[in-house]
Design a protein around this motif. Structure first.
Motif, short mmCIF file in Angstrom:
data_model
loop_
_atom_site.label_atom_id
_atom_site.label_comp_id
_atom_site.label_asym_id
_atom_site.label_seq_id
_atom_site.Cartn_x
_atom_site.Cartn_y
_atom_site.Cartn_z
N UNK A 80 0.86 -1.18 0.00
CA UNK A 80 0.00 0.00 0.00
C UNK A 80 0.90 1.23 0.00
N UNK A 81 0.78 2.02 -1.07
CA UNK A 81 1.57 3.25 -1.21
C UNK A 81 0.65 4.42 -0.92
N UNK A 82 1.09 5.30 -0.02
CA UNK A 82 0.33 6.51 0.25
C UNK A 82 1.05 7.67 -0.43
N UNK A 83 0.47 8.15 -1.54
CA UNK A 83 1.07 9.24 -2.29
C UNK A 83 0.97 10.54 -1.52
N UNK A 84 -0.12 10.70 -0.78
CA UNK A 84 -0.34 11.81 0.13
C UNK A 84 -1.42 11.33 1.10
N UNK A 85 -1.58 11.99 2.23
CA UNK A 85 -2.59 11.50 3.18
C UNK A 85 -3.96 11.33 2.51
N UNK A 139 2.77 -1.38 -15.67
CA UNK A 139 3.69 -0.33 -16.15
C UNK A 139 3.22 1.09 -15.85
N UNK A 140 1.92 1.30 -15.78
CA UNK A 140 1.42 2.65 -15.53
C UNK A 140 1.40 3.03 -14.05
N UNK A 141 2.01 2.20 -13.20
CA UNK A 141 1.99 2.44 -11.75
C UNK A 141 2.58 3.80 -11.38
N UNK A 142 3.70 4.16 -12.00
CA UNK A 142 4.32 5.44 -11.69
C UNK A 142 3.36 6.58 -12.00
N UNK A 143 2.65 6.48 -13.12
CA UNK A 143 1.66 7.49 -13.47
C UNK A 143 0.52 7.54 -12.47
N UNK A 144 0.11 6.38 -11.97
CA UNK A 144 -0.96 6.33 -10.98
C UNK A 144 -0.52 7.04 -9.70
N UNK A 145 0.70 6.76 -9.26
CA UNK A 145 1.22 7.40 -8.05
C UNK A 145 1.33 8.90 -8.27
#
Length: 132
Positions: free
Chosen positions: A71-76, A110-116
């Motif tokens: 689970x990655x939290x890009x921001x709260x 592959x689009x994970x970086x874009x999602x984050x």
């Protein structure tokens, strides 16, 4: 049993399964939110995956492995979850954030970086603070 009755019954079952899955995802999401609240300096966590929390059926993990959720939290309040199979011998608390991010990028589409990146730009409303 007629075809119509069978379809109605199947629709009821599918609706029940969908509602159950939504509730499971809600519980997992609340658990993730609570974890990140207690660990404000962390941006990624790993935990055991919850059955039915992902839209696709993951099936059984490979022999000697278990399904986990990164689970990655890009921001709260803006998070992305990624399933990953890891050996049973790897405890969830044995990997540091750098290792977890590397696993996330490896396992995510592959689009994970874009999602984050998109999650980082979302304006999430602030959580109301208790009066007092």
């Amino acid at each position: 049993m007629s075809g119509i009755a069978r379809r109605d019954e199947q629709g009821i079952i599918m609706g029940t399964v969908r509602a159950l899955q939504e509730r499971i995802i809600e519980i997992a999401t609340q658990g993730d939110a609570a974890w990140f609240e207690k660990h404000p300096d962390s941006r990624i966590r790993i935990r055991n995956a919850v059955s039915m929390e992902f839209n696709e059926n993951l099936g059984e993990p490979p022999l000697g492995m278990s399904w986990r959720a990164l689970v990655v939290e890009a921001q709260p309040g803006a998070r992305a979850r990624q399933p990953i199979a890891l050996p049973l011998s790897v405890p969830n608390d044995s990997l540091d954030e750098q290792e977890l991010f590397a696993l996330f990028i490896q396992a995510a589409p592959p689009e994970a970086k874009g999602i984050i990146d998109r999650l980082r730009r979302i304006k999430v409303p602030a959580e109301p603070t208790p009066a007092g």
